[in-house]
Write a protein that holds these residues in place. Sequence first.
Motif, PDB file in Angstrom:
ATOM      1  N   PRO A 132       0.831  -1.212   0.000  1.00 55.15           N
ATOM      2  CA  PRO A 132       0.000   0.000   0.000  1.00 55.15           C
ATOM      3  C   PRO A 132       0.858   1.251   0.000  1.00 55.15           C
ATOM      4  CG  PRO A 132       0.091  -0.933   2.203  1.00 55.15           C
ATOM      5  CD  PRO A 132       0.785  -1.915   1.308  1.00 55.15           C
ATOM      6  N   PRO A 133       0.353   2.357  -0.553  1.00 50.70           N
ATOM      7  CA  PRO A 133       1.157   3.577  -0.684  1.00 50.70           C
ATOM      8  C   PRO A 133       1.411   4.253   0.659  1.00 50.70           C
ATOM      9  CG  PRO A 133      -1.085   3.975  -1.400  1.00 50.70           C
ATOM     10  CD  PRO A 133      -0.984   2.497  -1.150  1.00 50.70           C
ATOM     11  N   ASP A 134       2.530   4.952   0.743  1.00 48.78           N
ATOM     12  CA  ASP A 134       2.901   5.715   1.929  1.00 48.78           C
ATOM     13  C   ASP A 134       2.633   7.188   1.639  1.00 48.78           C
ATOM     14  OD1 ASP A 134       4.107   7.043   4.020  1.00 48.78           O
ATOM     15  OD2 ASP A 134       5.877   5.769   4.085  1.00 48.78           O
ATOM     16  N   PHE A 135       1.463   7.681   2.064  1.00 50.35           N
ATOM     17  CA  PHE A 135       1.077   9.052   1.739  1.00 50.35           C
ATOM     18  C   PHE A 135       1.928  10.089   2.463  1.00 50.35           C
ATOM     19  CE2 PHE A 135      -2.840   6.917   0.350  1.00 50.35           C
ATOM     20  CZ  PHE A 135      -2.989   7.513  -0.889  1.00 50.35           C
ATOM     21  N   MET A 136       2.448   9.754   3.638  1.00 54.04           N
ATOM     22  CA  MET A 136       3.315  10.695   4.337  1.00 54.04           C
ATOM     23  C   MET A 136       4.593  10.928   3.542  1.00 54.04           C
ATOM     24  SD  MET A 136       3.875  12.795   6.696  1.00 54.04           S
ATOM     25  CE  MET A 136       2.448  12.460   7.738  1.00 54.04           C
ATOM     26  N   ARG A 137       5.135   9.879   2.983  1.00 51.97           N
ATOM     27  CA  ARG A 137       6.328  10.026   2.152  1.00 51.97           C
ATOM     28  C   ARG A 137       6.021  10.873   0.917  1.00 51.97           C
ATOM     29  NH1 ARG A 137       9.430   5.345  -1.350  1.00 51.97           N
ATOM     30  NH2 ARG A 137      11.155   6.661  -2.010  1.00 51.97           N
ATOM     31  N   LEU A 138       4.854  10.653   0.347  1.00 52.16           N
ATOM     32  CA  LEU A 138       4.438  11.425  -0.821  1.00 52.16           C
ATOM     33  C   LEU A 138       4.367  12.913  -0.488  1.00 52.16           C
ATOM     34  CD1 LEU A 138       3.310  11.494  -3.743  1.00 52.16           C
ATOM     35  CD2 LEU A 138       1.042  11.097  -2.775  1.00 52.16           C
ATOM     36  N   LEU A 139       3.758  13.256   0.644  1.00 50.45           N
ATOM     37  CA  LEU A 139       3.635  14.651   1.050  1.00 50.45           C
ATOM     38  C   LEU A 139       5.003  15.268   1.323  1.00 50.45           C
ATOM     39  CD1 LEU A 139       0.530  14.426   3.416  1.00 50.45           C
ATOM     40  CD2 LEU A 139       0.626  15.510   1.164  1.00 50.45           C
ATOM     41  N   LEU A 140       5.871  14.525   1.990  1.00 56.96           N
ATOM     42  CA  LEU A 140       7.200  15.042   2.296  1.00 56.96           C
ATOM     43  C   LEU A 140       7.995  15.330   1.026  1.00 56.96           C
ATOM     44  CD1 LEU A 140       8.245  12.777   5.311  1.00 56.96           C
ATOM     45  CD2 LEU A 140       7.742  15.223   5.381  1.00 56.96           C
ATOM     46  N   ASN A 141       7.778  14.520   0.009  1.00 58.96           N
ATOM     47  CA  ASN A 141       8.564  14.672  -1.213  1.00 58.96           C
ATOM     48  C   ASN A 141       8.089  15.818  -2.103  1.00 58.96           C
ATOM     49  OD1 ASN A 141      10.755  12.964  -1.093  1.00 58.96           O
ATOM     50  ND2 ASN A 141       9.557  11.180  -1.682  1.00 58.96           N
ATOM     51  N   ILE A 142       6.964  16.450  -1.756  1.00 56.04           N
ATOM     52  CA  ILE A 142       6.580  17.669  -2.473  1.00 56.04           C
ATOM     53  C   ILE A 142       7.683  18.710  -2.338  1.00 56.04           C
ATOM     54  CG2 ILE A 142       4.942  19.597  -2.518  1.00 56.04           C
ATOM     55  CD1 ILE A 142       2.767  17.612  -1.694  1.00 56.04           C
ATOM     56  N   VAL A 143       8.336  18.712  -1.170  1.00 55.01           N
ATOM     57  CA  VAL A 143       9.482  19.607  -0.953  1.00 55.01           C
ATOM     58  C   VAL A 143      10.762  18.800  -0.713  1.00 55.01           C
ATOM     59  CG1 VAL A 143       8.203  21.628  -0.179  1.00 55.01           C
ATOM     60  CG2 VAL A 143       8.729  19.819   1.457  1.00 55.01           C
ATOM     61  N   GLY A 144      10.798  17.573  -1.218  1.00 53.22           N
ATOM     62  CA  GLY A 144      12.024  16.785  -1.210  1.00 53.22           C
ATOM     63  C   GLY A 144      12.531  16.356   0.141  1.00 53.22           C
TER      64      GLY A 144
END
Length: 337
Positions: A132-144
């Motif tokens: 399953p996807p890790d949405f926290m990682r996705l959000l963090l990577n908006i600003v790398g």
Amino acid sequence: AAAKWYHTDVDRLTMKALMERNDGPATRDAIIWLGLLLCLGGMAAWLTTFNGWLSVPFWLAYGVFAASASDARWHECGHGTAFKTRWKNKVIYHIASFYLFRNPVAWRRSHSRHHSDTIIVGRDPEIAYMRPPDFMRLLLNIVGLDDGPAQIRHMVKFALGKRDANVETYVPEWEWSTVHRDARIHLAIHAASIGLSLAIWSPIPVLLTSLPRFYGGWHMLLTGLTQHAGLADNVLDHRLNTRTVYMGVVNRFIYLNMNYHVEHHMFPNVPYHQLPALHEAIKHDLPAPNPSLWAALKEIWPAMKRQLRYEDYWITRDLPPTAKPYRPELHTAQAAE
């Protein structure tokens, strides 16, 4: 994994013409890209000395072209297909690698594995979002803030002459000296930039060199999501695990036509400027592209949310009647349930 992937049939003469390398388009695009970096970076730096708020739009634009556009140029020059002349590929590849905190050797090898074992779990080192996807990682990577620090740690580790166990699985022994050398060069430039910023008490040096990866990588994240997110893994048909998306001219320039991603994975030796022509040649055998970046993201978001509850869910890609199915049972709605 020595897998036999499905490929659309293309006659030999057509493919030979599509694979022909040409310095012209890539030289033009490189001059525009470097010119934009120079103009936007210079204007942002100049305005910062007078009025910081007026400089913000220029820094944001500079960040996109320094980080997100570097991702596409790193990718194409890493394949060696952007330019016909090898040294031109090498120069742009190293500039882009620096902006992205990517080790030139390690990431070239990593991407080679990504193409040979695309979204094969346990083999592909570039699966960005597992199920399953890790949405926290996705959000963090908006600003790398996830990938950026990870790459910095690798840079420091390699600069100290150390290795990484995962990277050792795809970097051959004879290339490790180059891995360490390139990491030391990148780290020295970043350290000098930070030192200069402290010496003159100005953020301009680090905003130009070390920080674009954080404030300008959001476009890279969005386009990167469209490549494989929500699609099948462990299949040998790029039409099942890769997505083609129609995009406008600005997005296509930043992304260097990588929106034609099924086409690129099927035939990675076709230069980026020939991908629209390749698409026209094989679209009869491919799923319908998403009509826009926004449409692709609207397809991906509910699929990723569903994968939180149903880990084995993936989006099916319906084939047109003219297509040749490799695994017909996978191109049906029931396959994803």
